[in-house]
Enzyme design. Structure first.
Site, PDB file in Angstrom:
ATOM      1  N   THR A  83      39.646   8.120  -1.790  1.00 17.95           N
ATOM      2  CA  THR A  83      38.254   6.997  -1.674  1.00 17.95           C
ATOM      3  C   THR A  83      38.652   6.425  -0.450  1.00 17.95           C
ATOM      4  O   THR A  83      39.330   5.364  -0.207  1.00 17.95           O
ATOM      5  CB  THR A  83      38.555   5.962  -2.836  1.00 17.95           C
ATOM      6  N   ARG A 152      51.022   4.481  -8.818  1.00 11.42           N
ATOM      7  CA  ARG A 152      51.930   3.564  -8.185  1.00 11.42           C
ATOM      8  C   ARG A 152      52.987   4.569  -7.279  1.00 11.42           C
ATOM      9  O   ARG A 152      53.971   3.540  -6.789  1.00 11.42           O
ATOM     10  CB  ARG A 152      52.825   2.467  -9.251  1.00 11.42           C
ATOM     11  N   LYS A 204      46.253  -3.014  -8.842  1.00 11.45           N
ATOM     12  CA  LYS A 204      46.414  -1.912  -8.106  1.00 11.45           C
ATOM     13  C   LYS A 204      46.093  -2.447  -6.558  1.00 11.45           C
ATOM     14  O   LYS A 204      47.080  -2.285  -5.714  1.00 11.45           O
ATOM     15  CB  LYS A 204      45.617  -0.777  -8.416  1.00 11.45           C
ATOM     16  N   ARG A 211      52.143  -5.627   0.073  1.00  9.71           N
ATOM     17  CA  ARG A 211      52.936  -4.993   0.986  1.00  9.71           C
ATOM     18  C   ARG A 211      52.423  -5.013   2.241  1.00  9.71           C
ATOM     19  O   ARG A 211      53.171  -5.445   3.399  1.00  9.71           O
ATOM     20  CB  ARG A 211      52.962  -3.781   0.433  1.00  9.71           C
ATOM     21  N   ARG A 244      65.586 -15.633  -2.865  1.00  7.23           N
ATOM     22  CA  ARG A 244      63.967 -15.394  -3.245  1.00  7.23           C
ATOM     23  C   ARG A 244      63.347 -15.298  -2.108  1.00  7.23           C
ATOM     24  O   ARG A 244      61.956 -15.269  -1.934  1.00  7.23           O
ATOM     25  CB  ARG A 244      63.638 -16.947  -3.686  1.00  7.23           C
ATOM     26  N   CYS A 258      46.559   4.484   2.021  1.00  2.00           N
ATOM     27  CA  CYS A 258      46.449   3.422   1.046  1.00  2.00           C
ATOM     28  C   CYS A 258      46.645   2.130   1.488  1.00  2.00           C
ATOM     29  O   CYS A 258      45.481   1.358   1.456  1.00  2.00           O
ATOM     30  CB  CYS A 258      47.785   3.622  -0.063  1.00  2.00           C
ATOM     31  N   LYS A 314      54.994   8.135   7.748  1.00  2.49           N
ATOM     32  CA  LYS A 314      56.239   7.452   7.679  1.00  2.49           C
ATOM     33  C   LYS A 314      57.419   8.583   7.195  1.00  2.49           C
ATOM     34  O   LYS A 314      57.022   9.719   7.309  1.00  2.49           O
ATOM     35  CB  LYS A 314      56.243   6.494   6.216  1.00  2.49           C
ATOM     36  N   ARG A 321      47.800  10.896   7.779  1.00  2.00           N
ATOM     37  CA  ARG A 321      46.782  10.318   7.538  1.00  2.00           C
ATOM     38  C   ARG A 321      46.936   8.789   8.076  1.00  2.00           C
ATOM     39  O   ARG A 321      47.860   8.133   7.627  1.00  2.00           O
ATOM     40  CB  ARG A 321      46.293  10.120   5.932  1.00  2.00           C
TER      41      ARG A 321
END
Ligand code: SAJ
Length: 422
Positions: A83, A152, A204, A211, A244, A258, A314, A321
């Site tokens: 998509t 995922r 999702k 990220r 944290r 993505c 990566k 892509r």
């Protein structure tokens, strides 16, 4: 044995198909690419992914998987087609999902389960997929079951993550969710959480947006530290000692299929977002930042040549892509640089790829874009005689800079360029 017909034999569809085919299911994969179909039907993997080759071969040798250009009737249909973002409009291009749904509608029977895995804007299942499926004359929740089951898994560790990650499944109704849970439990060892269709789609997109936004923050920190003479890598390491705080890593920009578009899918139903678009802009601007850092590092050199180390988006994948490397190459060419690229993982790219030695011949600067593990074994001493000028710009803070400096290289790192004359 139940039969699954899965649409899309790409980075998600093929591993999913193979995992089911190695359980108690027979699988037919549908794809538009004839080369993919031929390869799968020979039991050979069309792309690199650790562990996938063996899974495919096993399923193929046992006669549990085959591929075809055309859909066929089945007990379960899974949609795992790409998509992409339509670049002209900035809107999700759902053509493949649309066509897959139409294909399913032609074969849909009472009692079938339809699962959408492709990443889609939040209300796509309700507003687009169900109406197409119901053209069959069958009704969702009455005649057939429907669920949204996003994946995922991270490329380069897809099989492991598909098996071990927790999974979220959104059902059209309870029964659809439970049937899907049973199906995925055949190979998923993580927990499977059930919710409704829209929440699952939202989850999702929220994960990938989280990220992307965090990478943008890290990139912004890198830009700030460069101005004030702080090493961002040291600062992030120390900040992450807070219980944290988990700051991501800066880099040459965000690539892949993505993170570059999923955050924007969230915006299709609203005009009220600011941070998501801003994060996309920050990450998209990183290639320009890389170019200006290269400019500074090798200013004054006439007819400069640079070497791009790593084209993949990566580490340790052959996937190019949306790679930031492409944008950096084009920007560099427009700025008058001659560019030579090297990537031992990548076979096909829109620019020629050279061997490591050839790519460094008479080069004025190495620019590390992808942190492929194999690059940590490069011997800088061996390359230093090939270079016209010994400069290295490391956009991932990946190489052993002391070693490169010992071989005579001037080394700059993203987020730490103020240590220029190290
Ligand atoms: N990157 C950084 N800094 C970081 C982390 C990543 O610059 O700290 C860059 C990478 O170099 C790469 C890009 O971001 O160019 C994306 O890489 P990635 O490893 O973050 O993610 P993907 O696109 O390979 O996979 C993501 C994953 N999503 C999350 O981690 C939330 C994966 O779990 C999803 O399944 C996948 O998207 C997907 O298919 O949606």
């Amino acid at each position: 044995m139940k039969k699954i017909c899965i649409f899309g034999l790409g980075y998600i569809g093929l591993p999913t198909a193979c995992l089911f085919a190695n359980r108690d299911y027979s699988v037919v994969g549908v794809d538009v690419k004839i080369t993919v179909i031929e390869k799968v039907n020979m039991g050979s993997c069309p792309f690199e992914e650790p562990g996938l080759g063996n899974l495919l071969k096993q399923a193929h040798d046992n006669g549990k998987i085959r591929a075809s250009l055309n859909p066929e009737s089945a007990d379960i249909f899974i949609v795992a087609v790409p998509t992409p973002m339509d670049n002209n409009t900035g809107v999700a291009d759902l053509k493949s999902v649309y066509e897959a749904a139409e294909g399913i509608a032609r074969y849909l029977k009472k009692g079938n389960l339809v699962i959408v895995e492709s990443t889609v804007p939040p209300i796509t299942c309700e507003k687009m997929v169900i109406p197409i499926l119901e053209k069959s004359g069958l009704k969702a929740g009455i005649d057939f079951y429907l669920a949204y089951c996003p994946e995922r898994a991270i490329p380069s560790n897809t099989i492991n993550e598909m098996i071990n990650n927790d999974r979220v499944i959104g059902g059209f109704d309870n029964e659809s969710a439970l049937l899907s849970k049973n199906l995925y439990a055949s190979f998923v060892q993580g927990n499977i959480y059930l919710t409704n269709l829209t929440t699952a789609a939202m989850v999702k997109l929220m994960e990938n947006t989280y990220r992307d936004v965090n990478i943008a923050l890290a990139n912004e920190f890198a830009i700030i530290t460069e101005r004030i003479g702080v090493n961002v890598w040291e600062a992030i390491k120390l900040a992450n000692k807070h219980p944290r705080v988990k700051i991501h890593s800066p880099g040459p920009g965000v690539g892949g299929h993505c993170l570059t578009k999923d955050p924007l899918f969230l915006l299709e139903n609203t005009t009220g977002s600011r941070i998501i678009e801003l994060a996309r802009d920050i990450n998209d601007a990183m290639p320009r930042h890389v170019l200006s850092a290269i400019d500074k590092l090798i200013s004054g050199i006439t007819n400069p040549t640079i070497t791009i180390l790593g084209i993949a988006y990566k580490a340790d994948v052959d996937d190019t892509r949306e790679t930031p490397a492409l944008k950096i190459i084009k920007l560099a060419e427009n700025a008058g640089y001659k560019v030579k690229a090297h990537d031992p993982w990548v076979q096909k790219f829109e620019y020629p790829l050279y061997s490591l030695e050839e790519s460094c011949m008479d080069s004025d600067c190495l620019v590390l874009i992808t942190d492929h593990s194999i690059f940590s074994h490069i011997d800088p001493q061996m390359l230093s005689s090939k270079m016209r000028h010994r400069n290295l710009f490391d956009t991932r803070n990946f190489l052993d800079h002391k070693l490169w400096q010992k071989a005579g290289f001037k080394v700059n790192v993203i987020g730490n360029v103020s240590t220029k004359d190290n």
